[in-house]
Write an enzyme that holds these catalytic residues in place. Structure first.
Site, PDB file in Angstrom:
ATOM      1  N   PHE A  38       0.811  -1.222   0.000  1.00  0.00           N
ATOM      2  CA  PHE A  38       0.000   0.000   0.000  1.00  0.00           C
ATOM      3  C   PHE A  38       0.846   1.275   0.000  1.00  0.00           C
ATOM      4  O   PHE A  38       0.395   2.331  -0.448  1.00  0.00           O
ATOM      5  CB  PHE A  38      -0.954  -0.006   1.201  1.00  0.00           C
ATOM      6  N   LYS A  39       2.075   1.168   0.480  1.00  0.00           N
ATOM      7  CA  LYS A  39       2.897   2.376   0.583  1.00  0.00           C
ATOM      8  C   LYS A  39       3.266   2.942  -0.787  1.00  0.00           C
ATOM      9  O   LYS A  39       3.622   4.108  -0.904  1.00  0.00           O
ATOM     10  CB  LYS A  39       4.132   2.078   1.429  1.00  0.00           C
ATOM     11  N   ASP A  40       3.144   2.114  -1.835  1.00  0.00           N
ATOM     12  CA  ASP A  40       3.377   2.619  -3.188  1.00  0.00           C
ATOM     13  C   ASP A  40       2.416   3.762  -3.521  1.00  0.00           C
ATOM     14  O   ASP A  40       2.751   4.663  -4.288  1.00  0.00           O
ATOM     15  CB  ASP A  40       3.175   1.505  -4.229  1.00  0.00           C
TER      16      ASP A  40
END
Length: 485
Positions: free
Chosen positions: A112-114
């Site tokens: 999700f950090k993308d």
């Protein structure tokens, strides 16, 4: 829109100032001076927007058009999401037994950090090109942050990134996603310590104001406001996907279940709630349960040690974004926040004031899951749906599966105190493909995409940091040498 420190000892800055900072100079975290409020008509209008368009609308509330013209902002966000594998950027899977899983992992590193880091990388590049400036990015990672941060800035001439990973505490795939990036501006350090221990030298370098200023130090951990800002969109999109109808007044409530480590995603949810989004938030954690204990009992204190769990990216004892939540719920009371966080810093133990704990428990529900709970949720989801969950997503699924399906079971599960009829969305922070060992422990068969399989044959590069070594000094010397080069 100006940003202030949660501890009140630093001057207000604009979005650019907050973007290029790690911690505020007084040790606090930057937050918007005032949170925009959205009415029902705006929410109904936004309900038809794609995830991409929601990010644009939300960012435009926190970044003034004088700093970044709206058309430029739109272009930067489009560019940020151009490498995502799914046409919608994120995707909701509707599974059996009312399990809604919002897949936030369709970016380059399958995490999700993308989403937030790809946008943050574009914002950084925009300002750096305008000012012909160079920065040094310093990141500690418990798993996914490092690789997402590296991918967001790799190959850029005006940025060097230094990443500390906790050797042995990441999965092999997570580690390879960092160590296989061979770029002149990427420097990876494998530290023989846990996630909390690698944060210490980073804090030390940021606290050295002269050094930080000389080398333009900044952070891409979720101390950086830009990441929190983009993550607010997860909650809006989850709400619009799961709300039954927006034709009613008041608008229906949706429960959002958030796997929680450093607390960035749950902080974004608290801000979304403050903006007027009718959501009930649930912070779900693994056996490292400081957030759960804080919500349930007001007990914000360290356990004796970090426990290694299947949900390794959440093996965190000091969730620094709790500071933002306490500031928000105390009515932006910076002197109270400063006092509480300084007390925690000294004693590593804090009992929340009664009024603040009450507000926290009204804002959040919480739940903790053991490794056995995680494996059972992964197994059940596969058996019922032929759908693989990563262990972090399984912490959220565990909460869902633990909910009673009728009032007669309420007493048995009263610790969860959930409303039976409320739609629920579980945020899925990573692809199961990144966690082969956890899948195998649960008796499941990993399904690996070719990009991940290819990592094991690639060249790697990293610098070890041994126990007993002065990690802050080693980083300092490396940063100085890189700048001279």
């Amino acid at each position: 829109m100006e940003y202030v420190s949660t501890r009140g000892g630093a001057g207000a800055v604009d979005f650019e100032g907050a973007l290029f900072s790690g911690y505020a100079p007084d040790g606090g975290l930057f937050m918007p001076q005032c949170i925009p409020s959205l009415d029902g008509d705006t929410l109904r209008r936004w309900s038809c927007l794609s995830y991409r368009e929601l990010v644009k609308e939300l960012c435009s509330l926190f970044i003034t058009a004088e700093l970044v013209p709206r058309s430029t902002l739109n272009d930067l966000i489009d560019r940020a999401f151009s490498r995502f594998r799914h046409k919608d950027v994120v995707h909701l899977s509707r599974l059996k037994d009312g399990l809604n899983v919002l897949e936030l992992w369709h970016g380059v590193t399958y995490a999700f950090k993308d989403l937030s880091l790809s946008c943050t990388g574009q914002f950084l590049q925009y300002f750096l090109e305008k000012k012909q400036k160079h920065i040094t990015i310093l990141v500690g990672t418990s798993g996914d942050t490092g690789s997402s941060a590296i991918e967001s800035v790799r190959g850029q001439k005006n940025m060097d990134i230094f990443v500390l990973l906790p050797k042995g505490f990441c999965t092999q795939i997570q580690e390879l996603q960092m160590t296989t990036v061979i770029e002149d501006n990427v420097h990876v350090f494998a530290a023989h310590g846990n996630s909390d221990e690698i944060d210490e030298p980073i804090k030390e370098l940021f606290a050295d104001v002269d050094f930080a200023r000389k080398y333009n130090l900044m952070s891409l951990n979720s101390v950086n406001w830009s990441r929190i800002m983009v993550q607010i969109a997860h909650h809006f999109y989850a709400y619009f996907q799961c709300a039954p109808s927006l034709d009613t007044t008041p608008l229906p409530v949706v429960e959002i279940v958030v796997p929680t480590g450093g607390g960035g995603n749950i902080t974004a949810g608290c801000i979304a709630q403050k903006m007027g989004l009718p959501i009930q938030l649930v912070a779900v954690v693994n056996s490292n349960d400081i957030v759960h204990r804080t919500v349930q009992h007001g007990d914000f204190s360290l356990s004796e040690s970090v426990k290694a769990t299947l949900a390794s990216a959440m093996d965190i004892q000091e969730p620094y974004n709790v500071e933002r939540i306490l500031w928000l719920l105390s009515g932006s009371n910076s002197s109270l926040t400063k006092m509480l966080m300084e007390q925690f810093s000294i004693s590593k133990s804090l009992k929340l004031p009664e009024d603040l704990h009450r507000k926290l428990s009204e804002t959040l529900r919480s739940c903790s899951a053991s490794d056995e709970d995680i494996m059972r949720a992964m197994q059940r989801c596969w058996e019922e749906n032929r759908y693989l969950l990563c262990p972090h997503s399984a912490v959220a699924a565990h909460y869902h599966y633990s909910q009673p399906d009728g009032a007669h079971l309420h007493q048995k599960f009263s610790c969860f105190s959930s409303l039976f009829s409320m739609p629920r969305c579980c945020l899925a922070p990573a692809s199961a493909a990144k966690f082969q060992d956890a899948l195998l422990q649960a008796g499941l068969v990993p399904q690996l995409p070719p990009e991940i399989t290819a990592l094991t044959a690639m060249e790697t590069r990293s610098t070890p940091l041994e126990r007993g070594q002065d990690w802050a000094q080693a980083l300092r010397e490396w940063i100085e040498a890189t700048a001279q080069r």
